[in-house]
Structures are given as structure tokens and as C-alpha cells.
Design a protein around this motif. Structure first.
Motif, mmCIF file in Angstrom:
data_model
loop_
_atom_site.group_PDB
_atom_site.id
_atom_site.type_symbol
_atom_site.label_atom_id
_atom_site.label_comp_id
_atom_site.label_asym_id
_atom_site.label_seq_id
_atom_site.Cartn_x
_atom_site.Cartn_y
_atom_site.Cartn_z
ATOM 1 N N ARG A 1 0.828 -1.204 0.000
ATOM 2 C CA ARG A 1 0.000 0.000 0.000
ATOM 3 C C ARG A 1 0.867 1.261 0.000
ATOM 4 O O ARG A 1 2.018 1.244 0.469
ATOM 5 N N SER A 2 0.255 2.327 -0.503
ATOM 6 C CA SER A 2 0.886 3.653 -0.428
ATOM 7 C C SER A 2 0.424 4.314 0.868
ATOM 8 O O SER A 2 -0.768 4.603 1.034
ATOM 9 N N VAL A 3 1.375 4.540 1.784
ATOM 10 C CA VAL A 3 1.063 5.120 3.096
ATOM 11 C C VAL A 3 2.180 6.085 3.492
ATOM 12 O O VAL A 3 3.230 6.159 2.852
ATOM 13 N N ARG A 4 1.936 6.824 4.528
ATOM 14 C CA ARG A 4 3.023 7.556 5.172
ATOM 15 C C ARG A 4 3.700 6.626 6.164
ATOM 16 O O ARG A 4 3.032 5.785 6.756
ATOM 17 N N PRO A 5 5.033 6.741 6.361
ATOM 18 C CA PRO A 5 6.000 7.761 5.935
ATOM 19 C C PRO A 5 6.572 7.520 4.542
ATOM 20 O O PRO A 5 6.166 6.583 3.858
ATOM 21 N N GLY A 6 7.550 8.341 4.193
ATOM 22 C CA GLY A 6 8.080 8.334 2.837
ATOM 23 C C GLY A 6 9.427 7.674 2.678
ATOM 24 O O GLY A 6 10.241 8.120 1.857
ATOM 25 N N PHE A 7 9.664 6.585 3.427
ATOM 26 C CA PHE A 7 10.996 5.964 3.384
ATOM 27 C C PHE A 7 11.090 4.791 2.415
ATOM 28 O O PHE A 7 12.167 4.227 2.218
ATOM 29 N N GLY A 8 9.946 4.405 1.802
ATOM 30 C CA GLY A 8 9.970 3.325 0.827
ATOM 31 C C GLY A 8 10.014 3.849 -0.592
ATOM 32 O O GLY A 8 10.293 5.034 -0.836
ATOM 33 N N LEU A 9 9.755 2.939 -1.554
ATOM 34 C CA LEU A 9 9.716 3.351 -2.946
ATOM 35 C C LEU A 9 8.550 4.305 -3.182
ATOM 36 O O LEU A 9 7.537 4.281 -2.472
ATOM 37 N N SER A 10 8.674 5.110 -4.212
ATOM 38 C CA SER A 10 7.620 6.059 -4.556
ATOM 39 C C SER A 10 6.337 5.335 -4.968
ATOM 40 O O SER A 10 6.393 4.259 -5.582
ATOM 41 N N PRO A 11 5.168 5.902 -4.648
ATOM 42 C CA PRO A 11 3.908 5.281 -5.092
ATOM 43 C C PRO A 11 3.853 5.053 -6.596
ATOM 44 O O PRO A 11 3.142 4.143 -7.055
ATOM 45 N N LYS A 12 4.582 5.824 -7.383
ATOM 46 C CA LYS A 12 4.553 5.633 -8.833
ATOM 47 C C LYS A 12 5.158 4.293 -9.252
ATOM 48 O O LYS A 12 4.955 3.837 -10.378
ATOM 49 N N ASP A 13 5.912 3.637 -8.317
ATOM 50 C CA ASP A 13 6.541 2.349 -8.637
ATOM 51 C C ASP A 13 5.634 1.155 -8.315
ATOM 52 O O ASP A 13 6.062 -0.005 -8.466
ATOM 53 N N PHE A 14 4.404 1.419 -7.880
ATOM 54 C CA PHE A 14 3.492 0.332 -7.480
ATOM 55 C C PHE A 14 3.376 -0.739 -8.575
ATOM 56 O O PHE A 14 3.541 -1.941 -8.322
ATOM 57 N N ASP A 15 3.104 -0.303 -9.805
ATOM 58 C CA ASP A 15 2.893 -1.270 -10.898
ATOM 59 C C ASP A 15 4.167 -2.029 -11.257
ATOM 60 O O ASP A 15 4.098 -3.128 -11.823
ATOM 61 N N LEU A 16 5.318 -1.456 -10.954
ATOM 62 C CA LEU A 16 6.582 -2.128 -11.250
ATOM 63 C C LEU A 16 6.920 -3.194 -10.218
ATOM 64 O O LEU A 16 7.704 -4.113 -10.488
ATOM 65 N N VAL A 17 6.335 -3.033 -9.004
ATOM 66 C CA VAL A 17 6.623 -3.969 -7.901
ATOM 67 C C VAL A 17 5.654 -5.148 -7.900
ATOM 68 O O VAL A 17 6.047 -6.313 -7.676
ATOM 69 N N VAL A 18 4.382 -4.871 -8.150
ATOM 70 C CA VAL A 18 3.349 -5.915 -8.096
ATOM 71 C C VAL A 18 3.640 -7.021 -9.124
ATOM 72 O O VAL A 18 4.088 -6.751 -10.245
ATOM 73 N N ASN A 19 3.387 -8.260 -8.706
ATOM 74 C CA ASN A 19 3.576 -9.487 -9.507
ATOM 75 C C ASN A 19 5.038 -9.910 -9.632
ATOM 76 O O ASN A 19 5.346 -10.858 -10.353
ATOM 77 N N ARG A 20 5.928 -9.184 -8.922
ATOM 78 C CA ARG A 20 7.339 -9.637 -8.833
ATOM 79 C C ARG A 20 7.478 -10.499 -7.574
ATOM 80 O O ARG A 20 6.646 -10.464 -6.661
ATOM 81 N N ARG A 21 8.562 -11.274 -7.501
ATOM 82 C CA ARG A 21 8.807 -12.145 -6.338
ATOM 83 C C ARG A 21 9.766 -11.468 -5.364
ATOM 84 O O ARG A 21 10.593 -10.647 -5.755
ATOM 85 N N LEU A 22 9.614 -11.850 -4.102
ATOM 86 C CA LEU A 22 10.487 -11.301 -3.061
ATOM 87 C C LEU A 22 11.843 -11.991 -3.069
ATOM 88 O O LEU A 22 11.930 -13.222 -3.213
ATOM 89 N N SER A 23 12.881 -11.222 -2.865
ATOM 90 C CA SER A 23 14.240 -11.781 -2.763
ATOM 91 C C SER A 23 14.597 -12.077 -1.318
ATOM 92 O O SER A 23 15.653 -12.646 -1.030
ATOM 93 N N ALA A 24 13.702 -11.703 -0.388
ATOM 94 C CA ALA A 24 13.905 -11.974 1.040
ATOM 95 C C ALA A 24 12.556 -11.907 1.728
ATOM 96 O O ALA A 24 11.607 -11.303 1.228
#
Length: 352
Positions: free
Chosen positions: A313-336
Motif C-alpha cells: 500500500r501507499s502510506v506515510r511515511p516516505g521511506f519506501g519506494l515512490s507510489p509511482k513504482d506500485f505497478d513495477l513492484v506488483v507481480n514480482r517475487r520477493l528476494s527476502a
């Protein structure tokens, strides 16, 4: 085009420096040397960069005549003759030396507007560091040439002058040897309404004439002067008095000490706020990253799990990836493996 500059007693005056504030003593001495000396002291205390005098005698500026040509019609000095006004307002020449000496002790530059060649000679004897040409003298080409011959910096007020007359004054100063020249936009009303100032003229003057440009301000407060800084004014000149109700010919449209101090402070704040073109995050914003949105995991997941739309989800605070990267992250696998509330970062996402 290079940014123009002049230097008065080691102080650079240019768009790269805070505005140069001139406290105009004018006729506010009200006939007392002690008052003039106190005005210099209060100007220095308020933070002004310089004090300016006016150097003339009534017989060097007008004729002792009662005819209609020499009688003032309308305005602040209605009904008086020019000679009467200047007799009251003029600075006795014998006061100049003690005023210059007093300013030197206070470490504030002092110079003057001469109104004829004999005034220039007096000021040269006192080693004046600069000269100011008053608005009504901007058409006195011989006087401008004589001042230019001193080799000192010159500031020309342009009240009443049209573009052609300003150009003629500049050419006269240059041709007679002036190397450091500034001009001031001015409205020669006493006082002048802010609406008459047309401050957008200032950037046009800067572009048209290529000189250090400022404002000689006859309005009743500091708003116009401070606004001029935003439009490129490098010099501000204001009349200054100890008491606006002192009864002198210029007191009523002059600043008092606390108002001059405010002008010195606020004009420099305005200049500082201009800064430069900068779209980057400012130092005062660094701590506010916690209030921006970014991507966080809202489920605990194991290494190799697919990142589903409902696990991020896109939430506060701002220490993660930008909300614009949501579609680039979804459907990828976790490396950890990740826990609920972990910031989404690229090192947690397997490369495609």
C-alpha cells in the motif's frame, strides 16, 4: 550579460548582494546640527548602509524672487517661494565636516547630492566616497559631467525623467569618466502614492540600461521598497527622521528609526528569499520525509512469494519506494522475507 556592480567604501552593490539601504537625511535636521548628528547615529543603529545629505545653498539652487514662477503651487509646500523653502531646508556648509567626522566614528559611509559645482568641490575636500544626482538634476548634464570627473561612484535618481533623458544622463556620466554608475527608479511626489510607482519598470531599466538599479522611495511605508527588491532593486533610498511629527519640510514622508530598522531587516529577508532556481529538496524539508507517501508491505511474506496488489500500500511515511513504482513492484517475487510494515525497496524485489 554580466551582472553590473559598483563599490562604495568596500561594500559591493549588485544583485548578488543584499540591498544597499541609504538613509536620506535631507531637510530633517530642522535647523539643528545636533539633530543632524543624531539622525546619523540612529541610521547607523538601524542598520543602514549609508547616510546621504543634500549640499546646496538657496542661492545656488534658485533665485530670491517673489514672482509667480518662483512660488510653489499645490502639494506639501503650497504657497511658499522656492527661496524660502530652500533657505529653511538647506544644510549649512559648515555642518558637513562634523557630520562626515561623526559618520566616520560610527563607521557608516556618508555622501551627498550636490546641486552645483561648488557643492562638488566642498564634498571633494571632505573626500566623499560617492555622489548622488537628485531627480530634478538628472537633466543637468553639466553637473553630471562635473561629478563624473571626480572618478567617484555616481547614483542618478530618475524621477520626472523619461527614457531618453535617462539615456542622456547615463551617456554624459560615462563620457565624462564615470566607471561606476547606478540609477534609481523614482517618483518625484512628496509623498508619492504606491500606485504611481509602476515597479515593473525596474526590471525593464535593468535590461535597457545594464546598470545597477534601485529605488528612491517616497511612499509612506516600506511595502513598495521591499517589493522592489523582488524585481531586482539593489539600492533603496528612503528619507529618514527622528520624528515624523517634527514639523520640518520633509518629516511627514520620512521613516522613523524603528521603521528604518524594519526596512533594513525585511529588505534583506526579501533578497535572501529570492535565492536561485532550485527544484531540489531544501534543508528545512529533510525531516518531513515522514509525512510523504511511499510503498510499504501490509502483509508478512516469505522469500519467493509473489507480491500481490493487496500486499502493498501507499502510506506515510516516505521511506519506501515512490507510489509511482506500485505497478513495477506488483507481480514480482520477493528476494527476502518481509514483515508487516516493512518499507518496499528494490533490494527486496527479485530482478526481472
Amino acid at each position: 550579460m554580466d551582472k553590473p556592480n559598483i563599490v562604495i567604501e568596500g561594500r559591493e552593490i549588485s544583485p548578488y548582494q543584499p540591498p544597499y539601504i541609504i538613509a536620506e537625511l535631507s531637510a530633517n535636521h530642522n535647523g539643528k546640527l545636533e539633530t543632524a548628528l543624531r539622525i546619523v547615529e540612529e541610521a547607523a543603529k538601524a542598520g543602514a548602509d549609508a547616510v546621504k545629505l543634500q549640499t546646496y545653498r538657496p542661492d545656488t539652487i534658485t533665485l530670491d524672487s517673489e514672482t509667480e514662477d518662483f512660488r510653489i503651487k499645490g502639494g506639501l509646500w503650497d504657497g511658499r517661494t522656492l527661496y524660502e523653502l530652500y533657505e529653511e531646508a538647506h544644510m549649512p556648509w559648515e555642518w558637513h565636516k562634523p557630520l562626515f567626522e561623526h559618520a566616520e566614528k560610527l563607521e557608516i559611509p556618508i555622501f551627498s547630492s550636490p546641486f552645483d559645482n561648488s557643492a562638488v568641490d566642498l564634498l571633494e575636500d571632505l573626500n566623499a566616497p560617492a555622489y548622488k544626482i537628485a531627480s530634478f538634476e538628472a537633466v543637468d548634464i553639466p553637473l553630471i559631467r562635473y561629478v563624473a570627473s571626480t572618478g567617484k561612484p555616481m547614483i542618478i535618481s530618475t524621477g520626472m525623467a523619461d527614457a531618453e533623458e535617462i539615456q542622456e544622463a547615463i551617456e554624459a556620466a560615462r563620457e565624462a569618466g564615470c566607471k561606476q554608475l547606478a540609477i534609481l527608479h523614482c517618483v518625484s511626489g512628496y509623498p508619492a502614492p504606491a500606485g504611481d510607482y509602476n515597479l515593473r519598470t525596474i526590471p525593464d531599466m535593468i535590461e535597457r540600461y545594464g546598470l545597477v538599479t534601485g529605488l528612491s522611495d517616497h511612499t509612506l511605508d516600506n511595502t513598495t521598497a521591499i517589493a522592489s527588491v523582488v524585481l531586482g532593486a539593489s539600492i533603496i533610498e528612503k528619507h529618514f527622521t527622528l520624528d515624523r511629527n517634527g514639523g520640518g519640510p520633509d518629516d511627514s514622508f520620512s521613516l522613523e528609526p524603528d521603521e528604518l530598522a524594519a526596512l533594513c531587516r525585511d529588505s534583506k529577508t526579501a533578497w535572501s528569499a529570492l535565492g536561485a532556481v532550485d527544484y531540489g529538496r531544501k534543508s528545512s524539508e529533510q525531516g518531513n520525509a515522514q509525512f510523504r507517501r511511499s510503498l510499504y508491505f501490509v502483509k508478512s511474506l516469505k522469500k519467493g512469494d509473489v507480491i500481490t496488489p493487496d500486499s502493498v500500500r501507499s502510506v506515510r511515511p516516505g521511506f519506501g519506494l515512490s507510489p509511482k513504482d506500485f505497478d513495477l513492484v506488483v507481480n514480482r517475487r520477493l528476494s527476502a522475507a518481509v514483515d508487516y510494515g516493512t518499507a518496499v525497496t528494490w533490494d527486496l524485489v527479485e530482478k526481472e
